[in-house]
Motif scaffolding. Structure first.
Motif, short mmCIF file in Angstrom:
data_model
loop_
_atom_site.label_atom_id
_atom_site.label_comp_id
_atom_site.label_asym_id
_atom_site.label_seq_id
_atom_site.Cartn_x
_atom_site.Cartn_y
_atom_site.Cartn_z
N MET A 130 0.84 -1.20 0.00
CA MET A 130 0.00 0.00 0.00
C MET A 130 0.88 1.26 0.00
SD MET A 130 -3.37 -0.26 0.21
CE MET A 130 -3.85 1.13 1.20
N GLN A 131 1.94 1.23 0.81
CA GLN A 131 2.81 2.40 0.87
C GLN A 131 3.52 2.61 -0.47
OE1 GLN A 131 5.40 1.72 4.16
NE2 GLN A 131 3.87 2.28 5.71
N ARG A 134 1.03 3.85 -2.94
CA ARG A 134 0.68 5.23 -2.63
C ARG A 134 1.77 6.18 -3.11
NH1 ARG A 134 -0.91 5.25 3.01
NH2 ARG A 134 -2.91 4.62 2.19
N LYS A 135 3.03 5.80 -2.90
CA LYS A 135 4.13 6.65 -3.36
C LYS A 135 4.14 6.74 -4.87
CE LYS A 135 7.19 6.05 0.57
NZ LYS A 135 8.47 5.54 1.03
N ASP A 138 1.22 8.76 -5.94
CA ASP A 138 1.44 10.14 -5.54
C ASP A 138 2.39 10.83 -6.53
OD1 ASP A 138 1.11 12.37 -3.92
OD2 ASP A 138 2.94 11.90 -2.80
N TYR A 150 -5.76 10.03 -8.16
CA TYR A 150 -5.14 9.66 -6.87
C TYR A 150 -6.22 9.26 -5.86
CZ TYR A 150 -2.57 10.27 -2.52
OH TYR A 150 -2.01 10.08 -1.29
N LEU A 154 -6.79 5.51 -4.17
CA LEU A 154 -6.76 5.28 -2.74
C LEU A 154 -8.05 4.65 -2.25
CD1 LEU A 154 -4.94 8.42 -1.30
CD2 LEU A 154 -4.08 6.09 -1.54
#
Length: 166
Positions: A130-131, A134-135, A138, A150, A154
């Protein structure tokens, strides 16, 4: 000549007070415990000595009783052997049962801990994924300037992750 100043006097007083406190709260209780322990050991040795004397007396009685009756002694010894063998077999069977039960409990515990560890690793991997996602998203949204993509990503990843936890 020895010079006596105030700090030396306080040091001597402190040492005397410290010694008295140790004597009252440490030495006396420790000595009491040691005396109790010594008495307990002495009692244990006396009991062992008494039991040994009793055993010697019984041994002499049995020897005198068995000396005149060889046939009876053979029967008694044979019965004792059979009984000892039976008790030995019972003890071994009980030990085997206990060992099997202990091994089974250990296996179950290991399996449970393994499952818990795998669940924890899966959760950590999902969090790391997930991180990372997300990066990446992003960075992409910054490049594209599209905040809607975005937010949509999410929401979809968050719904998928919430479904896995349950």
């Amino acid at each position: 000549m020895i010079k006596v100043d105030l700090s030396l006097l306080w040091t001597i007083i402190n040492l005397v007070v410290f010694y008295l406190l140790l004597k009252k709260f440490l030495f006396k209780p420790v000595m009491g415990i040691m005396e109790k322990r010594e008495q307990m050991i002495a009692d244990g040795l006396k009991n062992a000595s008494d039991r040994q004397e009793e055993a010697e007396t019984l041994k002499k009685e049995y020897e005198s009783a068995l000396s005149g009756a060889k046939e009876e002694s053979v029967k008694i010894v044979e019965n004792a052997r059979v009984e000892a063998k039976r008790q030995s077999d019972e003890i071994l069977a009980d030990a085997d049962r206990r060992a099997d039960a202990t091994i089974e409990r250990a296996r179950k515990t290991i399996e449970t801990e393994r499952k818990q560890a795998l669940d924890g690793v899966e959760t950590q991997i999902a969090g790391l994924a997930m991180q990372a996602a997300r990066k990446i998203v992003d960075e992409e949204t910054r490049k594209q300037g599209n905040q809607a993509i975005y937010d949509q990503f999410l929401e979809s990843v968050g719904d998928a992750h919430d479904g896995k936890d349950e």
